[in-house]
Enzyme design. Structure first.
Site, PDB file in Angstrom:
ATOM      1  N   GLN A  98       0.835  -1.192   0.000  1.00  0.00           N
ATOM      2  CA  GLN A  98       0.000   0.000   0.000  1.00  0.00           C
ATOM      3  C   GLN A  98       0.879   1.254   0.000  1.00  0.00           C
ATOM      4  O   GLN A  98       1.700   1.441   0.906  1.00  0.00           O
ATOM      5  CB  GLN A  98      -0.933   0.044   1.215  1.00  0.00           C
ATOM      6  CG  GLN A  98      -1.950   1.183   1.065  1.00  0.00           C
ATOM      7  CD  GLN A  98      -2.810   1.417   2.287  1.00  0.00           C
ATOM      8  OE1 GLN A  98      -2.297   1.517   3.396  1.00  0.00           O
ATOM      9  NE2 GLN A  98      -4.112   1.533   2.090  1.00  0.00           N
ATOM     10  N   TYR A 179      -5.845  10.673   4.628  1.00  0.00           N
ATOM     11  CA  TYR A 179      -4.460  10.964   4.234  1.00  0.00           C
ATOM     12  C   TYR A 179      -4.455  11.781   2.932  1.00  0.00           C
ATOM     13  O   TYR A 179      -5.506  12.204   2.457  1.00  0.00           O
ATOM     14  CB  TYR A 179      -3.650   9.660   4.178  1.00  0.00           C
ATOM     15  CG  TYR A 179      -3.593   9.026   5.552  1.00  0.00           C
ATOM     16  CD1 TYR A 179      -2.920   9.667   6.592  1.00  0.00           C
ATOM     17  CD2 TYR A 179      -4.278   7.846   5.842  1.00  0.00           C
ATOM     18  CE1 TYR A 179      -2.915   9.131   7.884  1.00  0.00           C
ATOM     19  CE2 TYR A 179      -4.266   7.306   7.122  1.00  0.00           C
ATOM     20  CZ  TYR A 179      -3.594   7.950   8.141  1.00  0.00           C
ATOM     21  OH  TYR A 179      -3.591   7.438   9.410  1.00  0.00           O
ATOM     22  N   ARG A 226      -7.512   2.214  -2.777  1.00  0.00           N
ATOM     23  CA  ARG A 226      -8.432   2.089  -1.637  1.00  0.00           C
ATOM     24  C   ARG A 226      -9.088   3.441  -1.374  1.00  0.00           C
ATOM     25  O   ARG A 226      -8.409   4.464  -1.320  1.00  0.00           O
ATOM     26  CB  ARG A 226      -7.666   1.657  -0.383  1.00  0.00           C
ATOM     27  CG  ARG A 226      -8.586   1.340   0.785  1.00  0.00           C
ATOM     28  CD  ARG A 226      -7.835   0.815   2.000  1.00  0.00           C
ATOM     29  NE  ARG A 226      -8.648  -0.172   2.681  1.00  0.00           N
ATOM     30  CZ  ARG A 226      -8.627  -0.380   4.002  1.00  0.00           C
ATOM     31  NH1 ARG A 226      -7.810   0.301   4.783  1.00  0.00           N
ATOM     32  NH2 ARG A 226      -9.397  -1.290   4.551  1.00  0.00           N
ATOM     33  N   GLY A 310      -9.076  -6.713   8.861  1.00  0.00           N
ATOM     34  CA  GLY A 310      -7.885  -6.133   9.465  1.00  0.00           C
ATOM     35  C   GLY A 310      -7.496  -6.823  10.754  1.00  0.00           C
ATOM     36  O   GLY A 310      -6.746  -7.809  10.765  1.00  0.00           O
TER      37      GLY A 310
HETATM   38  C1  LIG Z   1      -3.337  -1.268  13.693  1.00  0.00           C
HETATM   39  C2  LIG Z   1      -4.057  -0.757  12.489  1.00  0.00           C
HETATM   40  C3  LIG Z   1      -3.358  -0.103  11.495  1.00  0.00           C
HETATM   41  C4  LIG Z   1      -4.010   0.336  10.324  1.00  0.00           C
HETATM   42  N1  LIG Z   1      -3.271   0.900   9.316  1.00  0.00           N
HETATM   43  C5  LIG Z   1      -3.856   1.152   8.103  1.00  0.00           C
HETATM   44  C6  LIG Z   1      -3.067   1.524   6.987  1.00  0.00           C
HETATM   45  O1  LIG Z   1      -1.828   1.636   7.042  1.00  0.00           O
HETATM   46  N2  LIG Z   1      -3.716   1.747   5.816  1.00  0.00           N
HETATM   47  C7  LIG Z   1      -5.084   1.624   5.694  1.00  0.00           C
HETATM   48  O2  LIG Z   1      -5.629   1.842   4.604  1.00  0.00           O
HETATM   49  N3  LIG Z   1      -5.846   1.252   6.752  1.00  0.00           N
HETATM   50  C8  LIG Z   1      -5.259   0.989   7.933  1.00  0.00           C
HETATM   51  N4  LIG Z   1      -6.027   0.515   8.975  1.00  0.00           N
HETATM   52  C9  LIG Z   1      -7.464   0.239   8.752  1.00  0.00           C
HETATM   53  C10 LIG Z   1      -7.668  -1.246   8.389  1.00  0.00           C
HETATM   54  O3  LIG Z   1      -7.148  -1.529   7.115  1.00  0.00           O
HETATM   55  C11 LIG Z   1      -9.167  -1.621   8.405  1.00  0.00           C
HETATM   56  O4  LIG Z   1      -9.837  -0.853   7.448  1.00  0.00           O
HETATM   57  C12 LIG Z   1      -9.798  -1.393   9.772  1.00  0.00           C
HETATM   58  O5  LIG Z   1      -9.025  -2.017  10.784  1.00  0.00           O
HETATM   59  C13 LIG Z   1     -11.240  -1.914   9.841  1.00  0.00           C
HETATM   60  O6  LIG Z   1     -11.323  -3.290   9.518  1.00  0.00           O
HETATM   61  P1  LIG Z   1     -11.370  -4.448  10.650  1.00  0.00           P
HETATM   62  O7  LIG Z   1     -12.509  -4.152  11.562  1.00  0.00           O
HETATM   63  O8  LIG Z   1     -11.530  -5.719   9.883  1.00  0.00           O
HETATM   64  O9  LIG Z   1     -10.048  -4.400  11.388  1.00  0.00           O
HETATM   65  C14 LIG Z   1      -5.400   0.126  10.167  1.00  0.00           C
HETATM   66  C15 LIG Z   1      -6.110  -0.511  11.197  1.00  0.00           C
HETATM   67  C16 LIG Z   1      -5.460  -0.972  12.328  1.00  0.00           C
HETATM   68  C17 LIG Z   1      -6.237  -1.714  13.384  1.00  0.00           C
END
Ligand SMILES: Cc1cc2nc3c(=O)[nH]c(=O)nc-3n(C[C@H](O)[C@H](O)[C@H](O)COP(=O)(O)O)c2cc1C
Length: 355
Positions: A98, A179, A226, A310
């Protein structure tokens, strides 16, 4: 749920299932942005998932927002990422990197050059950010000149080229979560009067130029994006025109033939349904906090081709095997999300290791 476990073609890859590891920043890189020692093991542990989207990776010094996030613009970065892509490929997995430019979501204490953050306009997000000395208010960023916007497109292009040198299967452009790219979308963050501000077409221009440049450089079938329509945090307000901007953006991106569109879905169901209709290529949907009993429902209903997860994948290296056998899932420990060592990174047990 069985449909989740069927193979699917994505760009140049054939994935073994329709589950995706959502990108997650872990802040465990070396200070120069080279991936940390454990990154290859962490991702290889999760290689049974159809596609890994690796954490947000900055395409330039200016693009860094948080402490110890990895980059993909020096020879050391490329060599570091090669270890991860090789380890994932050795286990039959696939990995997109990414590309994340944080824009104003940054702090001079967190970047290698310690300069003021850059953004569409000199407007602070009105929030704080974690630094080595704790939480600090985010300063007012410097507005990019028109020439610098074009240079930033070039930085993304070069980073994509370097991701290919590192052996990645493709790149996902981070156009979500407040971002840089989403800062261009939002009138609350973008008051520019040049070709990158004002009308919907102008606010979408930067994203389209980044996607077009990368597609030209490495192939549209290795380029993805995304988006998170409706983000309402860190000073992002897309206003009443938000859905119209996404309709236009998705239609324009659709002309490029990208590998996939990844929607982090924040709840606008009619818009998601419209996107599904207008986007003719592969669609990945991530629904934050989706309960276990709903895993597979978007693929089953035809709303998505793949589903991204995630925190559950962070905590369950063998997520696919656990779903197939209806086994219990480990809980994610949020205290070890960012920074630190193996704890909460490579030490989540797989079923075979559980007592
Ligand atoms: C620790 C952490 C770091 C994340 N870093 C990013 C990132 O670098 N880029 C991004 O697009 N989303 C990031 N997210 C968002 C996740 O990709 C995801 O959309 C979010 O956790 C919701 O999905 P989930 O409930 O399945 O975890 C991050 C989420 C978490 C928990």
């Amino acid at each position: 749920m069985n449909q989740l476990f069927t193979p699917i073609r994505l760009g140049r890859c054939t994935l073994s299932n329709r589950l995706v590891m959502a990108p997650m920043t872990r802040s465990r890189a070396q200070v120069d942005g080279t991936p940390g020692e454990l990154a290859a093991e962490y991702y290889a542990q999760r290689a049974s998932i159809g596609l890994i989207v690796a954490e947000g990776v900055q395409p330039s010094d200016d693009g860094q927002g948080y402490l110890t996030t990895p980059g993909i613009y020096t020879d050391a970065h490329v060599a570091g990422w090669r270890k991860t892509t090789s380890a994932v490929h050795d286990k039959g997995g696939h990995l997109f990197i990414q590309l994340m430019h944080a824009g104003r979501m940054s702090h001079p204490d967190n970047t290698p050059h310690h300069r003021q953050g850059v953004a569409p306009s000199a407007i602070a997000p009105g929030s704080e950010i974690f630094t080595a000395t704790g939480m600090q208010p985010i300063p007012v960023p410097r507005a990019l000149s028109t020439a610098e916007v074009r240079q930033t497109v070039a930085d993304f292009r070069l980073a994509a080229r370097r991701a290919m040198e590192a052996g990645a299967d493709g790149v996902e452009i981070h156009g979500a979560n407040a971002y840089l790219i989403q800062q261009f979308f939002a009138p609350s963050a973008n008051t520019r009067t040049d070709a990158y501000g004002g009308s919907i077409e102008n606010r979408a221009r930067f994203a389209i130029e980044v996607a077009s440049a990368i597609a030209e450089e490495i192939g549209a079938d290795r380029t993805a994006i995304r988006l998170s329509p409706g983000t309402a945090m860190w000073g992002i307000d897309e206003g009443a025109e938000g859905p119209a901007l996404y309709r236009y953006l998705v239609a324009e991106l659709g002309k490029l033939g990208l590998a996939y569109l990844h929607i982090m879905h924040l709840g606008n169901e009619p818009l998601l349904a419209e996107i599904r209709q207008s986007w003719k290529q592969t669609l990945i949907v991530n629904r934050p906090g989706r309960p276990r009993e709903q895993i597979g429902s978007d693929v089953a209903s035809g709303l998505a081709d793949l589903e991204a997860y995630g925190q559950t994948v962070l905590a369950n290296p063998d997520f696919v095997a656990r779903l197939k056998s209806d086994a219990a899932l480990n809980d994610a420990d949020s205290s070890t999300f960012f920074g630190g060592t193996a704890q909460g990174y490579t030490d989540y047990p797989a079923l075979s290791q559980a007592g």
